[in-house]
Design an enzyme around this catalytic site. Structure first.
Site, PDB file in Angstrom:
ATOM      1  CG  ASN A 163      -1.848   1.106   1.318  1.00  0.00           C
ATOM      2  OD1 ASN A 163      -1.795   2.028   0.516  1.00  0.00           O
ATOM      3  ND2 ASN A 163      -2.745   1.058   2.285  1.00  0.00           N
ATOM      4  CD  GLU A 170      -7.970   0.046   3.736  1.00  0.00           C
ATOM      5  OE1 GLU A 170      -7.110   0.141   4.643  1.00  0.00           O
ATOM      6  OE2 GLU A 170      -8.431   1.038   3.156  1.00  0.00           O
ATOM      7  NE  ARG A 199      -7.262  13.689   1.595  1.00  0.00           N
ATOM      8  CZ  ARG A 199      -7.505  12.388   1.490  1.00  0.00           C
ATOM      9  NH1 ARG A 199      -8.578  11.954   0.848  1.00  0.00           N
ATOM     10  NH2 ARG A 199      -6.698  11.510   2.006  1.00  0.00           N
ATOM     11  CG  HIS A 218     -11.754   5.207   2.186  1.00  0.00           C
ATOM     12  ND1 HIS A 218     -12.281   6.398   2.626  1.00  0.00           N
ATOM     13  CD2 HIS A 218     -10.420   5.307   2.350  1.00  0.00           C
ATOM     14  CE1 HIS A 218     -11.304   7.196   3.028  1.00  0.00           C
ATOM     15  NE2 HIS A 218     -10.170   6.558   2.882  1.00  0.00           N
ATOM     16  NE  ARG A 223      -6.126   2.051  -0.285  1.00  0.00           N
ATOM     17  CZ  ARG A 223      -6.275   2.808   0.785  1.00  0.00           C
ATOM     18  NH1 ARG A 223      -5.414   2.719   1.783  1.00  0.00           N
ATOM     19  NH2 ARG A 223      -7.266   3.653   0.856  1.00  0.00           N
TER      20      ARG A 223
END
Ligand code: ADP
Length: 397
Positions: free
Chosen positions: A20, A384, A246, A186, A98
């Protein structure tokens, strides 16, 4: 000697390596064939600033000296070299990544070819902060061993099930046709939660469920029958909730004013929205929720309150798409660890009949709704990497 080497090779388990790669970090996990739990996890953080390596069963200097000048691809190659030099971790037979954006073309995991890598590169402008780093890791592995099978798993993929109407903006049709739509992100985290939901919710897992993935990046996904029906992130990973750095959803007129009225360049606006806003921008203290919770600055408290209110508002915005709410699931760094944020969000959802059980929430139980709550509320850790490892098993065998 020869026999010993052969014996070593025979005894080395085949392993799948999950990577990742982010803008300043590389996280990785090693899975042996068939297993769902990694035999080791590692990460290099602070790439480009002050790199630090850590991994289960490894010394911090195992990768050799890492400096701010050590480029991402060299970090990848050092990890591969280090793993190869330690047969106890096994023999790498495939690498899974990912990849943040699959666009409209890639909704399912794929075995990466040169052609696919080129196609994914054309999507870089859609996710400029993430996609280039994800693809650089794939290239670095190809540079190390071109024949090694690599699998790309997409953060957008899980949301391909959204009805078209839920993915459209109110923009001219020609722009929608050109792919300016709500993709959502996500997805690997939501895929994992969707898979384990029945274990936690029983038959309700197939009902109307909102999953809140609250980490540095934060989003929510409204599911029906464990498929994505709506999500808060949109065309880019800027949309939806207030995040660590963000801004989340806001009036697009602000963007015009920042440029036309205040004379900011596009690069300055991009930096403002991706790096200087969110919890960091509002608090002026930190982008990390844990730090804000420990701060006595009133601006830190206000940033947490805004995070909670905006999360509840974003959740409510999705409810018409699933027709109500049976269960709410919290996951990722903040969702799994911050009782204060879970309580703060649920306080805005009492009108829905969602009532948290204060003690279960504070002590970190998995099931945190009160007996009279009309909505079940759960905390489920995400994984994940396990999703990527599973897709590698399916595609590479
Ligand atoms: P990402 O994977 O998006 O980088 P994570 O899922 O690791 O992010 O979540 C990071 C966030 O979780 C940070 O805001 C961090 O401060 C917060 N966090 C981690 N542990 C705790 C905790 N115990 N209490 C409150 N917040 C926490």
């Amino acid at each position: 000697m020869c026999t010993e080497i052969t014996k070593d090779i025979i005894h080395m388990p085949d392993v799948r390596l999950v990577m990742n790669a982010g803008s300043s970090s590389l996280k990785f996990a090693v899975y042996t064939s068939g297993a769902d739990v990694p035999v080791m996890n590692g990460k290099v953080t602070g790439i480009g600033r002050a790199p630090e390596f850590s991994a289960t069963n490894a010394q911090p200097d195992a990768l050799g000296a890492l400096t701010p000048e050590t480029p991402h691809d060299e970090v990848v190659q050092r990890v591969l070299g280090w793993l190869t030099a330690h047969p106890e971790f096994g023999h790498i037979t495939a690498v899974g990544h990912r990849v943040v954006h699959g666009g409209r073309e890639f909704s399912k995991p794929v075995l990466v070819t040169g052609e696919i890598l080129d196609a994914l590169t054309t999507l870089e402008p859609l996710a400029p902060s993430h996609q280039p780093h994800n693809l650089a890791a794939i290239r670095a592995v190809r540079g190390w061993k071109a024949s090694l099978p690599q699998v790309a798993c997409f953060d957008t993929g899980f949301h391909a099930s959204q009805p078209k109407l839920h993915s459209m903006f109110g923009l001219p049709r020609a722009l929608t046709d050109q792919g300016i739509i709500r993709y959502g992100f996500h997805g690997l985290s939501y895929e994992y939660i969707a898979r384990v939901l029945p274990r936690h919710l029983g038959p309700l897992a197939d009902g109307r469920v909102v999953v809140a993935h609250l980490g540095n990046g934060a989003s929510m996904c409204a599911m029906s029958a464990r498929r994505s029906v709506a999500t808060t992130m949109g065309f880019s990973a800027l949309d939806g909730l207030v995040m660590g750095r963000r801004c989340g959803s806001m009036d697009p007129g602000v963007l015009l004013y920042l440029q036309q009225g205040m004379g900011l360049t596009i690069e300055q606006v991009e930096k403002l929205l991706y790096k200087e806003s969110g919890l960091l921008g509002v608090s002026g203290v930190s982008n990390a929720m844990q730090v804000l919770q420990e701060s006595s600055a009133p601006e830190a408290g206000e940033a947490i309150d805004l995070f909670c209110l905006r999360a509840a508002q974003e959740l409510s915005r999705m409810l018409p798409c699933i027709g109500g709410l049976d269960a709410l699931v919290f996951t990722a760094g903040i969702g799994e660890n911050s009782a204060r944020v879970r309580k703060g969000i649920c306080a805005h959802l009492e009108w829905l009949g969602a009532h948290i059980a204060p003690e279960a929430n504070a002590t970190g139980e998995n099931s945190i709704h009160s007996a009279e709550s009309a909505v079940q509320i759960h905390v489920i850790p995400t994984n994940e990497e396990a999703v990527i490892a599973g897709h590698m098993r399916d595609l590479v065998g």
